[in-house]
Design an enzyme around this catalytic site. Structure first.
Site, PDB file in Angstrom:
ATOM      1  N   ASP A 292     -12.029  -7.094   0.221  1.00 11.67           N
ATOM      2  CA  ASP A 292     -12.783  -8.335   0.396  1.00 11.67           C
ATOM      3  C   ASP A 292     -14.142  -8.028   1.008  1.00 11.67           C
ATOM      4  O   ASP A 292     -14.287  -7.076   1.778  1.00 11.67           O
ATOM      5  CB  ASP A 292     -12.017  -9.328   1.271  1.00 11.67           C
ATOM      6  CG  ASP A 292     -11.616  -8.731   2.609  1.00 11.67           C
ATOM      7  OD1 ASP A 292     -12.323  -8.975   3.601  1.00 11.67           O
ATOM      8  OD2 ASP A 292     -10.594  -8.020   2.666  1.00 11.67           O
TER       9      ASP A 292
ATOM     10  N   GLU B  16       0.818  -1.204   0.000  1.00 13.36           N
ATOM     11  CA  GLU B  16       0.000   0.000   0.000  1.00 13.36           C
ATOM     12  C   GLU B  16       0.860   1.265   0.000  1.00 13.36           C
ATOM     13  O   GLU B  16       0.473   2.293  -0.563  1.00 13.36           O
ATOM     14  CB  GLU B  16      -0.894   0.017   1.242  1.00 13.36           C
ATOM     15  CG  GLU B  16      -1.835  -1.169   1.364  1.00 13.36           C
ATOM     16  CD  GLU B  16      -2.399  -1.348   2.767  1.00 13.36           C
ATOM     17  OE1 GLU B  16      -3.437  -2.025   2.904  1.00 13.36           O
ATOM     18  OE2 GLU B  16      -1.807  -0.820   3.731  1.00 13.36           O
TER      19      GLU B  16
END
Length: 265
Positions: free
Chosen positions: A223, A36
């Site tokens: 998710d 990230e």
């Protein structure tokens, strides 16, 4: 704490109001994973500082540079010294938040990262949320008042103009130290009315609130927690794509912040 009636609270509020009208200068981005972090390092052309402001044995990494009119600092907790994996979770997040505030004195903290999302609350893979409030879902202390301390509900710094301008989704964030969700976690997340869940946000909020530093939380969904697929599998499958979406949103947020005061967000 100052005694009531001595005017200290009014003076502090006046100072805070003045600070909110001053252009934002120093921003700290706290982000848990290397995957990230590195795209943002490239985007903002940040440089790793080998002569870190942090303790020499800490694995935390500090990248910094000037982007437009902002002093950008990206803090990544680094790799666990023993296992060599990202130092995710609330302990690392709270430590680096405290150390970053003490060393860098930011005007604003951005806690950015990936998260799970709930389709029942309108989340889809790749959505980017600006959290309105954060709480814990795995600190269960069933004693009056201690139960509230365990949940640790805190408000994010309000940014109505940023939310409207960038067309981000709004939702509540719930934090715990496990990627998977137990039935007890699920019940607390439901009670927290959360749309997204992560492993760092509420820990960052706890420290930032203690030290009175405005903080916003930007989370991209990797998710769907209530979607039926194994969480770890779906997370890894979508990590690269969603990280790109997160990076784009963070860039837009930084561009929006540039030249503005806290009160203009």
């Amino acid at each position: 704490m100052a005694p009531h009636g001595d005017g200290s609270n009014a003076a502090e509020e006046a100072i805070a109001a003045q600070l909110e009208k001053r252009p934002i200068s120093t921003v700290v981005i706290i982000i848990a994973m290397q995957t990230e972090a590195l795209p943002l390092v490239d985007t903002f052309q940040l440089v790793e500082d080998r002569d870190s402001v942090f303790p020499k044995d800490a694995p935390w990494l500090w990248y910094h540079g000037i982007y437009r009119d902002l002093n950008i600092n990206l803090i990544w907790p680094g790799k666990d010294p023993t296992l060599g994996i990202d130092s995710v979770g609330t302990i690392s997040a709270s430590l680096v938040t405290y150390a970053s505030i003490c060393a860098l004195q930011p005007d604003l903290i951005i806690n950015a990262g990936t998260s799970g999302g709930f389709k029942a609350k309108g989340a889809s893979i790749g959505d980017v949320f600006l959290a309105s409030e954060v709480a814990f879902h795995d600190r269960r202390i069933p004693i009056p008042v201690f139960d509230l301390y365990g949940v640790g509900l805190r408000q994010a710094f309000p940014t109505p103009n940023l939310l409207k301008e960038l067309n981000l989704k709004a939702g509540k964030l719930s934090t715990g130290d496990s990627l998977e969700m137990s039935s007890q976690d699920e019940a607390t997340i439901f009670a927290n009315d959360a749309t997204v869940k992560d492993m760092e946000g509420a820990a960052v909020a706890y420290v930032a609130d203690m030290l009175k530093v405005p903080t916003i939380f930007i989370k991209a969904v990797t998710d769907i927690v209530d979607g039926g697929k194994p969480t770890a599998e779906e997370f890894l499958q979508n990590l690269a794509t969603v990280t790109a979406a997160l990076g784009q949103s963070i860039t837009q947020v930084i561009d929006f912040i540039n030249g503005k005061s806290l009160s203009e967000l």
